[in-house]
Design a protein around this motif. Sequence first.
Motif, PDB file in Angstrom:
ATOM      1  N   TYR A  33       0.846  -1.192   0.000  1.00  0.00           N
ATOM      2  CA  TYR A  33       0.000   0.000   0.000  1.00  0.00           C
ATOM      3  C   TYR A  33       0.874   1.231   0.000  1.00  0.00           C
ATOM      4  CZ  TYR A  33      -3.532  -3.307   1.545  1.00  0.00           C
ATOM      5  OH  TYR A  33      -4.370  -4.384   1.645  1.00  0.00           O
ATOM      6  N   CYS A  34       0.440   2.259  -0.711  1.00  0.00           N
ATOM      7  CA  CYS A  34       1.147   3.531  -0.682  1.00  0.00           C
ATOM      8  C   CYS A  34       0.151   4.653  -0.926  1.00  0.00           C
ATOM      9  CB  CYS A  34       2.279   3.579  -1.709  1.00  0.00           C
ATOM     10  SG  CYS A  34       1.751   3.715  -3.418  1.00  0.00           S
ATOM     11  N   SER A  35       0.602   5.859  -0.689  1.00  0.00           N
ATOM     12  CA  SER A  35      -0.204   7.044  -0.912  1.00  0.00           C
ATOM     13  C   SER A  35      -0.091   7.477  -2.371  1.00  0.00           C
ATOM     14  CB  SER A  35       0.303   8.166  -0.005  1.00  0.00           C
ATOM     15  OG  SER A  35      -0.227   9.406  -0.392  1.00  0.00           O
ATOM     16  N   ARG A  36      -1.096   8.161  -2.851  1.00  0.00           N
ATOM     17  CA  ARG A  36      -1.032   8.736  -4.187  1.00  0.00           C
ATOM     18  C   ARG A  36       0.114   9.740  -4.279  1.00  0.00           C
ATOM     19  NH1 ARG A  36      -3.684   7.922  -8.161  1.00  0.00           N
ATOM     20  NH2 ARG A  36      -5.540   7.076  -7.197  1.00  0.00           N
ATOM     21  N   GLU A  37       0.551  10.246  -3.146  1.00  0.00           N
ATOM     22  CA  GLU A  37       1.647  11.214  -3.090  1.00  0.00           C
ATOM     23  C   GLU A  37       3.026  10.547  -3.147  1.00  0.00           C
ATOM     24  OE1 GLU A  37       1.150  14.562  -2.998  1.00  0.00           O
ATOM     25  OE2 GLU A  37      -0.998  14.197  -3.119  1.00  0.00           O
ATOM     26  N   SER A  38       3.077   9.241  -3.129  1.00  0.00           N
ATOM     27  CA  SER A  38       4.353   8.525  -3.153  1.00  0.00           C
ATOM     28  C   SER A  38       5.070   8.726  -4.484  1.00  0.00           C
ATOM     29  CB  SER A  38       4.136   7.029  -2.936  1.00  0.00           C
ATOM     30  OG  SER A  38       3.557   6.792  -1.689  1.00  0.00           O
ATOM     31  N   HIS A  39       6.371   8.595  -4.439  1.00  0.00           N
ATOM     32  CA  HIS A  39       7.184   8.731  -5.645  1.00  0.00           C
ATOM     33  C   HIS A  39       6.868   7.582  -6.607  1.00  0.00           C
ATOM     34  CE1 HIS A  39      10.814   8.954  -8.140  1.00  0.00           C
ATOM     35  NE2 HIS A  39      10.878  10.214  -7.742  1.00  0.00           N
ATOM     36  N   SER A  40       7.030   7.824  -7.877  1.00  0.00           N
ATOM     37  CA  SER A  40       6.718   6.813  -8.891  1.00  0.00           C
ATOM     38  C   SER A  40       7.585   5.561  -8.765  1.00  0.00           C
ATOM     39  CB  SER A  40       6.869   7.395 -10.291  1.00  0.00           C
ATOM     40  OG  SER A  40       8.214   7.784 -10.524  1.00  0.00           O
ATOM     41  N   CYS A  41       8.719   5.673  -8.092  1.00  0.00           N
ATOM     42  CA  CYS A  41       9.587   4.505  -7.937  1.00  0.00           C
ATOM     43  C   CYS A  41       8.917   3.419  -7.095  1.00  0.00           C
ATOM     44  CB  CYS A  41      10.941   4.880  -7.355  1.00  0.00           C
ATOM     45  SG  CYS A  41      10.888   5.463  -5.661  1.00  0.00           S
ATOM     46  N   VAL A  42       7.938   3.781  -6.257  1.00  0.00           N
ATOM     47  CA  VAL A  42       7.221   2.784  -5.468  1.00  0.00           C
ATOM     48  C   VAL A  42       6.423   1.873  -6.397  1.00  0.00           C
ATOM     49  CG1 VAL A  42       5.483   2.423  -3.674  1.00  0.00           C
ATOM     50  CG2 VAL A  42       7.100   4.319  -3.474  1.00  0.00           C
ATOM     51  N   GLU A  43       5.764   2.451  -7.390  1.00  0.00           N
ATOM     52  CA  GLU A  43       5.017   1.646  -8.360  1.00  0.00           C
ATOM     53  C   GLU A  43       5.961   0.756  -9.167  1.00  0.00           C
ATOM     54  OE1 GLU A  43       1.687   3.471 -10.560  1.00  0.00           O
ATOM     55  OE2 GLU A  43       2.270   5.307  -9.480  1.00  0.00           O
ATOM     56  N   LYS A  44       7.069   1.292  -9.582  1.00  0.00           N
ATOM     57  CA  LYS A  44       8.045   0.515 -10.345  1.00  0.00           C
ATOM     58  C   LYS A  44       8.598  -0.627  -9.507  1.00  0.00           C
ATOM     59  CE  LYS A  44       9.390   4.396 -13.226  1.00  0.00           C
ATOM     60  NZ  LYS A  44      10.445   5.370 -13.533  1.00  0.00           N
ATOM     61  N   ASP A  45       8.876  -0.341  -8.241  1.00  0.00           N
ATOM     62  CA  ASP A  45       9.401  -1.373  -7.349  1.00  0.00           C
ATOM     63  C   ASP A  45       8.389  -2.499  -7.158  1.00  0.00           C
ATOM     64  OD1 ASP A  45      11.337  -2.519  -5.751  1.00  0.00           O
ATOM     65  OD2 ASP A  45      10.701  -1.450  -3.951  1.00  0.00           O
ATOM     66  N   ALA A  46       7.117  -2.152  -7.037  1.00  0.00           N
ATOM     67  CA  ALA A  46       6.083  -3.176  -6.902  1.00  0.00           C
ATOM     68  C   ALA A  46       6.031  -4.051  -8.159  1.00  0.00           C
ATOM     69  CB  ALA A  46       4.729  -2.535  -6.641  1.00  0.00           C
ATOM     70  N   MET A  47       6.160  -3.431  -9.319  1.00  0.00           N
ATOM     71  CA  MET A  47       6.153  -4.203 -10.563  1.00  0.00           C
ATOM     72  C   MET A  47       7.354  -5.137 -10.632  1.00  0.00           C
ATOM     73  SD  MET A  47       4.788  -1.754 -13.619  1.00  0.00           S
ATOM     74  CE  MET A  47       5.526  -0.207 -13.160  1.00  0.00           C
ATOM     75  N   ILE A  48       8.522  -4.633 -10.286  1.00  0.00           N
ATOM     76  CA  ILE A  48       9.740  -5.441 -10.314  1.00  0.00           C
ATOM     77  C   ILE A  48       9.653  -6.592  -9.321  1.00  0.00           C
ATOM     78  CG2 ILE A  48      12.212  -5.407  -9.738  1.00  0.00           C
ATOM     79  CD1 ILE A  48      12.229  -2.516 -10.876  1.00  0.00           C
ATOM     80  N   SER A  49       9.025  -6.324  -8.178  1.00  0.00           N
ATOM     81  CA  SER A  49       8.918  -7.327  -7.113  1.00  0.00           C
ATOM     82  C   SER A  49       7.748  -8.285  -7.306  1.00  0.00           C
ATOM     83  CB  SER A  49       8.755  -6.622  -5.763  1.00  0.00           C
ATOM     84  OG  SER A  49       9.826  -5.761  -5.513  1.00  0.00           O
ATOM     85  N   PHE A  50       6.913  -8.048  -8.308  1.00  0.00           N
ATOM     86  CA  PHE A  50       5.708  -8.853  -8.548  1.00  0.00           C
ATOM     87  C   PHE A  50       4.771  -8.830  -7.344  1.00  0.00           C
ATOM     88  CE2 PHE A  50       8.977 -10.851 -11.260  1.00  0.00           C
ATOM     89  CZ  PHE A  50       8.393 -10.591 -12.492  1.00  0.00           C
ATOM     90  N   VAL A  51       4.659  -7.665  -6.719  1.00  0.00           N
ATOM     91  CA  VAL A  51       3.767  -7.477  -5.582  1.00  0.00           C
ATOM     92  C   VAL A  51       2.646  -6.545  -6.023  1.00  0.00           C
ATOM     93  CG1 VAL A  51       3.578  -6.532  -3.240  1.00  0.00           C
ATOM     94  CG2 VAL A  51       5.607  -7.817  -3.902  1.00  0.00           C
ATOM     95  N   LYS A  52       1.399  -6.912  -5.713  1.00  0.00           N
ATOM     96  CA  LYS A  52       0.265  -6.052  -6.036  1.00  0.00           C
ATOM     97  C   LYS A  52       0.372  -4.778  -5.214  1.00  0.00           C
ATOM     98  CE  LYS A  52      -2.488 -10.092  -6.292  1.00  0.00           C
ATOM     99  NZ  LYS A  52      -3.359 -10.817  -5.410  1.00  0.00           N
ATOM    100  N   LEU A  53      -0.032  -3.662  -5.807  1.00  0.00           N
ATOM    101  CA  LEU A  53       0.060  -2.376  -5.141  1.00  0.00           C
ATOM    102  C   LEU A  53      -1.293  -1.686  -5.161  1.00  0.00           C
ATOM    103  CD1 LEU A  53       1.942  -0.193  -3.867  1.00  0.00           C
ATOM    104  CD2 LEU A  53       2.169   0.735  -6.181  1.00  0.00           C
ATOM    105  N   ARG A  54      -1.718  -1.203  -4.021  1.00  0.00           N
ATOM    106  CA  ARG A  54      -2.935  -0.398  -3.934  1.00  0.00           C
ATOM    107  C   ARG A  54      -2.527   1.014  -3.567  1.00  0.00           C
ATOM    108  NH1 ARG A  54      -8.018  -2.860  -1.165  1.00  0.00           N
ATOM    109  NH2 ARG A  54      -8.881  -1.103  -2.278  1.00  0.00           N
ATOM    110  N   ILE A  55      -2.940   1.953  -4.383  1.00  0.00           N
ATOM    111  CA  ILE A  55      -2.615   3.353  -4.161  1.00  0.00           C
ATOM    112  C   ILE A  55      -3.808   3.998  -3.465  1.00  0.00           C
ATOM    113  CG2 ILE A  55      -2.029   5.532  -5.257  1.00  0.00           C
ATOM    114  CD1 ILE A  55      -0.796   3.834  -7.541  1.00  0.00           C
ATOM    115  N   LEU A  56      -3.540   4.578  -2.289  1.00  0.00           N
ATOM    116  CA  LEU A  56      -4.600   5.134  -1.456  1.00  0.00           C
ATOM    117  C   LEU A  56      -4.558   6.660  -1.472  1.00  0.00           C
ATOM    118  CD1 LEU A  56      -4.167   2.747   1.590  1.00  0.00           C
ATOM    119  CD2 LEU A  56      -5.659   2.466  -0.394  1.00  0.00           C
ATOM    120  N   GLU A  57      -5.714   7.260  -1.245  1.00  0.00           N
ATOM    121  CA  GLU A  57      -5.818   8.717  -1.232  1.00  0.00           C
ATOM    122  C   GLU A  57      -5.378   9.273   0.118  1.00  0.00           C
ATOM    123  OE1 GLU A  57      -6.527  10.801  -3.688  1.00  0.00           O
ATOM    124  OE2 GLU A  57      -6.739   9.114  -5.052  1.00  0.00           O
TER     125      GLU A  57
END
Length: 76
Positions: A33-57
């Motif tokens: 889980y991360c905030s919509r305010e998180s850096h884009s590298c969090v999304e990339k890291d989730a993709m690389i790690s094959f972990v589902k990511l939920r972006i929260l407001e």
Amino acid sequence: MLAARAQAIARLKESSAYSHLDETALLGRLMAYCSRESHSCVEKDAMISFVKLRILEPDEKSVLRGETLRQVIISL
């Protein structure tokens, strides 16, 4: 995130409820889980790690509150 993923899988494998599953099956159960305010590298890291990511407001102060996270987890 890779280190957290490895720790989470190790803990799940130790659990009697998941001890019979292989790492691939356990990987599908992980969620980050991360905030919509998180850096884009969090999304990339989730993709690389094959972990589902939920972006929260975040709230009006751009802060992701524990209560917001708790509500999302409980609703699963």
